[in-house]
Scaffold this motif. Structure first.
Motif, PDB file in Angstrom:
ATOM      1  N   UNK A 171       0.848  -1.187   0.000  1.00  0.00           N
ATOM      2  CA  UNK A 171       0.000   0.000   0.000  1.00  0.00           C
ATOM      3  C   UNK A 171       0.883   1.237   0.000  1.00  0.00           C
ATOM      4  N   UNK A 172       0.687   2.100  -0.984  1.00  0.00           N
ATOM      5  CA  UNK A 172       1.467   3.333  -1.098  1.00  0.00           C
ATOM      6  C   UNK A 172       0.526   4.519  -0.958  1.00  0.00           C
ATOM      7  N   UNK A 173       0.818   5.394  -0.014  1.00  0.00           N
ATOM      8  CA  UNK A 173      -0.004   6.575   0.239  1.00  0.00           C
ATOM      9  C   UNK A 173       0.777   7.824  -0.152  1.00  0.00           C
ATOM     10  N   UNK A 174       0.118   8.711  -0.882  1.00  0.00           N
ATOM     11  CA  UNK A 174       0.754   9.935  -1.343  1.00  0.00           C
ATOM     12  C   UNK A 174      -0.124  11.123  -0.986  1.00  0.00           C
ATOM     13  N   UNK A 175       0.476  12.136  -0.377  1.00  0.00           N
ATOM     14  CA  UNK A 175      -0.267  13.342  -0.033  1.00  0.00           C
ATOM     15  C   UNK A 175      -0.481  14.173  -1.284  1.00  0.00           C
ATOM     16  N   UNK A 176      -1.676  14.722  -1.441  1.00  0.00           N
ATOM     17  CA  UNK A 176      -2.040  15.484  -2.625  1.00  0.00           C
ATOM     18  C   UNK A 176      -2.366  16.930  -2.272  1.00  0.00           C
ATOM     19  N   UNK A 177      -2.254  17.793  -3.272  1.00  0.00           N
ATOM     20  CA  UNK A 177      -2.817  19.132  -3.167  1.00  0.00           C
ATOM     21  C   UNK A 177      -4.300  19.053  -3.507  1.00  0.00           C
ATOM     22  N   UNK A 178      -5.037  20.077  -3.149  1.00  0.00           N
ATOM     23  CA  UNK A 178      -6.458  20.092  -3.484  1.00  0.00           C
ATOM     24  C   UNK A 178      -6.658  20.023  -4.993  1.00  0.00           C
ATOM     25  N   UNK A 179      -5.796  20.701  -5.744  1.00  0.00           N
ATOM     26  CA  UNK A 179      -5.915  20.714  -7.208  1.00  0.00           C
ATOM     27  C   UNK A 179      -5.742  19.304  -7.778  1.00  0.00           C
ATOM     28  N   UNK A 180      -4.709  18.594  -7.319  1.00  0.00           N
ATOM     29  CA  UNK A 180      -4.481  17.227  -7.798  1.00  0.00           C
ATOM     30  C   UNK A 180      -5.638  16.316  -7.414  1.00  0.00           C
ATOM     31  N   UNK A 181      -6.152  16.510  -6.212  1.00  0.00           N
ATOM     32  CA  UNK A 181      -7.293  15.717  -5.747  1.00  0.00           C
ATOM     33  C   UNK A 181      -8.490  15.910  -6.677  1.00  0.00           C
ATOM     34  N   UNK A 182      -8.812  17.156  -6.986  1.00  0.00           N
ATOM     35  CA  UNK A 182      -9.960  17.440  -7.846  1.00  0.00           C
ATOM     36  C   UNK A 182      -9.749  16.879  -9.249  1.00  0.00           C
ATOM     37  N   UNK A 183      -8.512  16.950  -9.754  1.00  0.00           N
ATOM     38  CA  UNK A 183      -8.224  16.384 -11.073  1.00  0.00           C
ATOM     39  C   UNK A 183      -8.419  14.870 -11.088  1.00  0.00           C
ATOM     40  N   UNK A 184      -7.988  14.214 -10.020  1.00  0.00           N
ATOM     41  CA  UNK A 184      -8.062  12.754  -9.971  1.00  0.00           C
ATOM     42  C   UNK A 184      -9.478  12.242  -9.739  1.00  0.00           C
ATOM     43  N   UNK A 185     -10.374  13.105  -9.259  1.00  0.00           N
ATOM     44  CA  UNK A 185     -11.771  12.689  -9.085  1.00  0.00           C
ATOM     45  C   UNK A 185     -12.417  12.291 -10.409  1.00  0.00           C
ATOM     46  N   UNK A 186     -11.831  12.749 -11.532  1.00  0.00           N
ATOM     47  CA  UNK A 186     -12.357  12.359 -12.836  1.00  0.00           C
ATOM     48  C   UNK A 186     -12.207  10.860 -13.084  1.00  0.00           C
TER      49      UNK A 186
END
Length: 420
Positions: free
Chosen positions: A289-304
């Motif tokens: 399991x690999x966990x990576x901290x995201x910015x809000x912008x990256x989070x919103x992009x990945x929601x796609x």
């Protein structure tokens, strides 16, 4: 954009806070942790304890009036942040994976300040605890003071800045731990074993969070346990000090059935942290399991990349300490799948077993049974829109079984790895 596009870094930078009460093993633990990771080929930076640096210069709290004490604490925190930032920036340029060990972190300051002054300090500097605690560091490890469970080994000798008696040391130890309640990756290393095993457990818990296979170099002792809790929930005043968070999970589309990816948004008072998790089976049957901290912008992009086969999971997560044990109580909230209605699950990492484990559990909760590894309580299965109980989906629940430290037969491991 593919989820992996955001994950491709030339090196890993892992920011760890090593904290604890007096005589808890921080100094020895830091040295051992440093040696262990350097032997793995990592670059290790050790951030010195800011309070010790400043106090060794002749400052005495007994000489300061209340206003001077407040200003000193505020400047100490600003100094700590700047020193840490220097190491954080330097680590980004490293060509190797980099571990940064902070000797205490910014939230430790709140353990030595009255609550109203801490609130004033945050307001004056536009600080919030999601940024100071959750987004600033990847993991917190609290080494419990020898004054709490190993009193025969508690000593103030050979430490110029330590003068606490046993009772005060216990109090400071609890305050230091309580300051970090709510961090998503918080481990408490108690004195239930001898000191050598205690240090090994500390190294082990860091390796577990980094998904580093330690083989037989350390004796694996801690495992994740999950318990079903029935309601109604007791009133808040029956809990020890706690932190509540709103948590939202989205599962993402993946290229293969044996890989899970998900996004987590976690926050309080309008401030959020964002994590991307990828889980895949290891060749030896364990799950990585690999966990990576995201910015809000990256989070919103990945929601796609959201997987429409899954409901979004909404939870209230309550974090608290009982008997030197850190617990997270997940209370599933609407809107979620009907199978989650009224569901409450308690999780902890522990090396305790049998009666010791039973005694460590919160007495104020109605714990029905242990459900570690039960596929009915896998979040992946709980979020599925379809019935999860078929062969294709069941392999995911086996990943959860392995993650929870359960023993499996070779045939089960083959099924997880797509060989059965």
């Amino acid at each position: 954009m593919k989820p992996t596009d955001l994950m491709e870094n030339t090196n890993r930078v892992y920011k760890l806070v090593l904290t604890g009460g007096p005589c808890g093993g921080k100094t020895t633990g830091q040295a051992r942790l440093c040696t262990f990771f350097e032997n793995l080929g990592w670059k290790v930076y050790r951030v010195p304890e800011t309070a010790t640096v400043l106090l060794s210069g002749g400052i005495k709290f007994s000489d300061l009036n209340p206003d001077e004490t407040f200003k000193f604490q505020e400047n100490l925190l600003k100094t700590m942040i700047q020193i840490e930032n220097t190491y954080f920036e330097l680590a980004k340029t490293s060509k190797r994976n980099c571990l940064i060990i902070c000797d205490r972190g910014v939230m430790d300051a709140s353990a030595y300040i009255d609550a109203d002054k801490w609130e004033r300090m945050k307001k004056d500097n536009s600080w919030n605890e999601i940024e100071l605690r959750d987004n600033r560091y990847n993991q917190i490890v609290h080494m419990v003071s020898a004054a709490n469970g190993a009193e025969d080994f508690y000593s103030t000798e050979e430490h110029s800045c330590r003068s606490e008696g046993v009772d005060l040391a216990r109090e400071l130890d609890y305050k230091a731990a309580a300051a970090w309640i709510g961090h998503p990756y918080f481990d408490v290393i108690d004195n239930s074993t001898d000191f050598e095993a205690k240090v090994n457990r500390m190294i082990e818990c860091v390796c577990m969070k980094l998904s580093i296979n330690i083989g037989d170099r350390l004796t694996r002792s801690s495992r994740k346990l999950k318990f079903l809790v029935s309601g109604p929930l007791v009133s808040d005043d029956q809990f020890p000090p706690f932190q509540d968070f709103n948590v939202v999970h989205h599962y993402l589309q993946t290229s293969g059935q044996r890989v899970q990816t998900r996004l987590r948004k976690r926050g309080q008072n309008g401030h959020w942290s964002y994590i991307h998790t990828t889980r895949r089976p290891h060749v030896h049957g364990q799950s990585i399991e690999v966990k990576t901290q995201l910015t809000q912008r990256d989070y919103l992009n990945m929601l796609a990349q959201k997987d429409d086969a899954h409901f979004t999971i909404f939870k209230k997560r309550r974090c608290f300490l009982v008997n030197n044990q850190y617990f997270q109580l997940d209370i599933y909230m609407e809107p979620s799948h009907p199978r989650c209605r009224g569901l409450m699950l308690l999780e902890t990492y522990t090396s305790l077993e049998g009666e010791q484990l039973k005694k460590s559990l919160p007495k104020f909760l109605n714990i029905v049974k242990e459900v570690t590894g039960d596929p009915s309580y896998s979040m992946f299965n709980l979020s599925l829109k379809e019935d999860w109980n078929n062969t294709k989906k069941f392999c995911y629940s086996l990943h959860d079984l392995i993650d929870d430290g359960q023993k499996h037969t070779p045939n089960m491991k083959k099924l997880v790895n797509g060989k059965a």
